[in-house]
Design a protein around this motif. Sequence first.
Motif, PDB file in Angstrom:
ATOM      1  N   SER A  81       0.823  -1.207   0.000  1.00  0.00           N
ATOM      2  CA  SER A  81       0.000   0.000   0.000  1.00  0.00           C
ATOM      3  C   SER A  81       0.857   1.257   0.000  1.00  0.00           C
ATOM      4  O   SER A  81       0.543   2.240  -0.690  1.00  0.00           O
ATOM      5  CB  SER A  81      -0.931   0.004   1.210  1.00  0.00           C
ATOM      6  N   MET A  82       1.964   1.242   0.757  1.00  0.00           N
ATOM      7  CA  MET A  82       2.841   2.411   0.783  1.00  0.00           C
ATOM      8  C   MET A  82       3.491   2.631  -0.573  1.00  0.00           C
ATOM      9  O   MET A  82       3.583   3.776  -1.063  1.00  0.00           O
ATOM     10  CB  MET A  82       3.898   2.249   1.875  1.00  0.00           C
ATOM     11  N   ALA A  83       3.935   1.545  -1.204  1.00  0.00           N
ATOM     12  CA  ALA A  83       4.538   1.669  -2.537  1.00  0.00           C
ATOM     13  C   ALA A  83       3.509   2.159  -3.553  1.00  0.00           C
ATOM     14  O   ALA A  83       3.812   3.017  -4.405  1.00  0.00           O
ATOM     15  CB  ALA A  83       5.119   0.330  -2.969  1.00  0.00           C
ATOM     16  N   LEU A  84       2.282   1.640  -3.471  1.00  0.00           N
ATOM     17  CA  LEU A  84       1.236   2.036  -4.413  1.00  0.00           C
ATOM     18  C   LEU A  84       0.851   3.497  -4.222  1.00  0.00           C
ATOM     19  O   LEU A  84       0.698   4.238  -5.200  1.00  0.00           O
ATOM     20  CB  LEU A  84       0.012   1.139  -4.223  1.00  0.00           C
ATOM     21  N   GLU A  85       0.693   3.938  -2.978  1.00  0.00           N
ATOM     22  CA  GLU A  85       0.346   5.331  -2.717  1.00  0.00           C
ATOM     23  C   GLU A  85       1.421   6.275  -3.235  1.00  0.00           C
ATOM     24  O   GLU A  85       1.119   7.297  -3.855  1.00  0.00           O
ATOM     25  CB  GLU A  85       0.136   5.556  -1.222  1.00  0.00           C
ATOM     26  N   TYR A  86       2.667   5.952  -2.957  1.00  0.00           N
ATOM     27  CA  TYR A  86       3.763   6.832  -3.380  1.00  0.00           C
ATOM     28  C   TYR A  86       3.813   6.915  -4.908  1.00  0.00           C
ATOM     29  O   TYR A  86       3.900   8.007  -5.475  1.00  0.00           O
ATOM     30  CB  TYR A  86       5.099   6.321  -2.840  1.00  0.00           C
ATOM     31  N   ALA A  87       3.759   5.763  -5.571  1.00  0.00           N
ATOM     32  CA  ALA A  87       3.849   5.741  -7.038  1.00  0.00           C
ATOM     33  C   ALA A  87       2.664   6.469  -7.672  1.00  0.00           C
ATOM     34  O   ALA A  87       2.835   7.223  -8.642  1.00  0.00           O
ATOM     35  CB  ALA A  87       3.914   4.299  -7.525  1.00  0.00           C
ATOM     36  N   THR A  88       1.472   6.255  -7.127  1.00  0.00           N
ATOM     37  CA  THR A  88       0.282   6.917  -7.679  1.00  0.00           C
ATOM     38  C   THR A  88       0.353   8.420  -7.492  1.00  0.00           C
ATOM     39  O   THR A  88       0.050   9.188  -8.419  1.00  0.00           O
ATOM     40  CB  THR A  88      -0.987   6.361  -7.006  1.00  0.00           C
ATOM     41  N   SER A  89       0.744   8.858  -6.305  1.00  0.00           N
ATOM     42  CA  SER A  89       0.864  10.289  -6.043  1.00  0.00           C
ATOM     43  C   SER A  89       1.881  10.932  -6.985  1.00  0.00           C
ATOM     44  O   SER A  89       1.632  12.003  -7.552  1.00  0.00           O
ATOM     45  CB  SER A  89       1.267  10.515  -4.590  1.00  0.00           C
ATOM     46  N   TRP A  90       3.026  10.277  -7.148  1.00  0.00           N
ATOM     47  CA  TRP A  90       4.073  10.817  -8.025  1.00  0.00           C
ATOM     48  C   TRP A  90       3.588  10.904  -9.463  1.00  0.00           C
ATOM     49  O   TRP A  90       3.777  11.922 -10.138  1.00  0.00           O
ATOM     50  CB  TRP A  90       5.316   9.931  -7.942  1.00  0.00           C
ATOM     51  N   ALA A  91       2.944   9.835  -9.950  1.00  0.00           N
ATOM     52  CA  ALA A  91       2.489   9.810 -11.341  1.00  0.00           C
ATOM     53  C   ALA A  91       1.411  10.861 -11.598  1.00  0.00           C
ATOM     54  O   ALA A  91       1.440  11.561 -12.626  1.00  0.00           O
ATOM     55  CB  ALA A  91       1.964   8.420 -11.682  1.00  0.00           C
ATOM     56  N   CYS A 115       2.656   7.406   4.222  1.00  0.00           N
ATOM     57  CA  CYS A 115       3.137   7.451   5.597  1.00  0.00           C
ATOM     58  C   CYS A 115       2.893   6.108   6.273  1.00  0.00           C
ATOM     59  O   CYS A 115       2.038   5.325   5.834  1.00  0.00           O
ATOM     60  CB  CYS A 115       2.482   8.591   6.381  1.00  0.00           C
ATOM     61  N   VAL A 116       3.631   5.870   7.334  1.00  0.00           N
ATOM     62  CA  VAL A 116       3.516   4.603   8.049  1.00  0.00           C
ATOM     63  C   VAL A 116       2.137   4.414   8.676  1.00  0.00           C
ATOM     64  O   VAL A 116       1.556   3.321   8.582  1.00  0.00           O
ATOM     65  CB  VAL A 116       4.635   4.485   9.103  1.00  0.00           C
ATOM     66  N   PRO A 117       1.549   5.427   9.359  1.00  0.00           N
ATOM     67  CA  PRO A 117       0.211   5.218   9.930  1.00  0.00           C
ATOM     68  C   PRO A 117      -0.823   4.787   8.893  1.00  0.00           C
ATOM     69  O   PRO A 117      -1.639   3.887   9.154  1.00  0.00           O
ATOM     70  CB  PRO A 117      -0.130   6.577  10.533  1.00  0.00           C
ATOM     71  N   ALA A 118      -0.810   5.426   7.719  1.00  0.00           N
ATOM     72  CA  ALA A 118      -1.755   5.025   6.667  1.00  0.00           C
ATOM     73  C   ALA A 118      -1.437   3.611   6.185  1.00  0.00           C
ATOM     74  O   ALA A 118      -2.342   2.821   5.908  1.00  0.00           O
ATOM     75  CB  ALA A 118      -1.695   6.007   5.506  1.00  0.00           C
ATOM     76  N   GLY A 119      -0.134   3.278   6.091  1.00  0.00           N
ATOM     77  CA  GLY A 119       0.256   1.938   5.684  1.00  0.00           C
ATOM     78  C   GLY A 119      -0.242   0.879   6.658  1.00  0.00           C
ATOM     79  O   GLY A 119      -0.691  -0.198   6.258  1.00  0.00           O
ATOM     80  N   LEU A 120      -0.193   1.186   7.969  1.00  0.00           N
ATOM     81  CA  LEU A 120      -0.699   0.255   8.973  1.00  0.00           C
ATOM     82  C   LEU A 120      -2.206   0.074   8.825  1.00  0.00           C
ATOM     83  O   LEU A 120      -2.729  -1.049   8.956  1.00  0.00           O
ATOM     84  CB  LEU A 120      -0.372   0.779  10.376  1.00  0.00           C
ATOM     85  N   LEU A 121      -2.900   1.176   8.539  1.00  0.00           N
ATOM     86  CA  LEU A 121      -4.348   1.098   8.342  1.00  0.00           C
ATOM     87  C   LEU A 121      -4.681   0.245   7.122  1.00  0.00           C
ATOM     88  O   LEU A 121      -5.578  -0.612   7.169  1.00  0.00           O
ATOM     89  CB  LEU A 121      -4.916   2.504   8.185  1.00  0.00           C
ATOM     90  N   PHE A 122      -3.936   0.456   6.040  1.00  0.00           N
ATOM     91  CA  PHE A 122      -4.178  -0.324   4.834  1.00  0.00           C
ATOM     92  C   PHE A 122      -3.743  -1.777   5.014  1.00  0.00           C
ATOM     93  O   PHE A 122      -4.264  -2.678   4.356  1.00  0.00           O
ATOM     94  CB  PHE A 122      -3.456   0.299   3.646  1.00  0.00           C
ATOM     95  N   GLY A 123      -2.763  -1.999   5.897  1.00  0.00           N
ATOM     96  CA  GLY A 123      -2.402  -3.378   6.218  1.00  0.00           C
ATOM     97  C   GLY A 123      -3.576  -4.110   6.837  1.00  0.00           C
ATOM     98  O   GLY A 123      -3.859  -5.269   6.504  1.00  0.00           O
ATOM     99  N   GLY A 124      -4.282  -3.431   7.747  1.00  0.00           N
ATOM    100  CA  GLY A 124      -5.503  -3.999   8.310  1.00  0.00           C
ATOM    101  C   GLY A 124      -6.572  -4.202   7.246  1.00  0.00           C
ATOM    102  O   GLY A 124      -7.316  -5.193   7.266  1.00  0.00           O
ATOM    103  N   GLY A 125      -6.625  -3.257   6.294  1.00  0.00           N
ATOM    104  CA  GLY A 125      -7.575  -3.404   5.192  1.00  0.00           C
ATOM    105  C   GLY A 125      -7.256  -4.617   4.333  1.00  0.00           C
ATOM    106  O   GLY A 125      -8.161  -5.271   3.800  1.00  0.00           O
TER     107      GLY A 125
END
Length: 278
Positions: A81-91, A115-125
Amino acid sequence: MTIASTICLFAACSLGGWLWETLFAILRTGRWERRGFLFGPVCPIYGVGVVSIVLALQAAGSLGCELTGWWQVFLVSFAGSMALEYATSWAMERAFHAYWWDYSNVPLNIRGRTCVPAGLLFGGGGLLAVYVLMPAMAQVSASVPEVALEACSYLVVLLMSVDATLTVTVLTDFEERVASADRSFNDRAEAVTERVATTVSNAPGRIRGEVAQTAADASARIVGGGERLERIAADAFVGSMDAVHRSVVGRIRGFRSPERPEVGERLSSILSALKSRR
């Protein structure tokens, strides 16, 4: 999972992500906010994330590396999720000079893109997707005729394609209109400056100083009222936008245009004027 069921899972998670984003915004701000990149009620990044997790788990299983533990699923979801968020935001920032989310004020963020907090939330998702959504989708696939799933998947692809085309067209047209307005404003300003300079240079020597001082005073008043003029221009531009443009542009959090900072500033002032009208 078949291709049709995967597309339907993508659509369901995209809709669920939009509902989650909207509910979170209401709880945080106390008012309704349109969320997501597309015009419709979907956040495709959630659908892409869930489908990516499914494909990753299937790929690991085919390679003899079964990821069956909940913590393994969590870690894959967290990192992915962190990799996807970063790549999507950049693109998206590269394509439209805009960003739809910003974690700059959240601890442990990476350039505001993730960010890590969002990544933890998406990990739960991810756990929710693997242990709840996937079994539910498997039951639906088993009980619904394949032709119905295929028809649903074709409809999803059609609607998403139309929505994406509309959104990209609106954003491209919006930036081009702002850039055109900025060029027109600069051209008029240069023309006025040239006329003033010509008037001063052609004035008789005895009154040239008075003409120059008058022009300098007028320029100072214009510069001093620059922010007010900018707000008036932004309000006028927002007034010329139709409902579709307002809906799509209003979801943007901010603009960055390193290549053309003056256009970026104009875009930001228009966005502020748009949000103030809500």
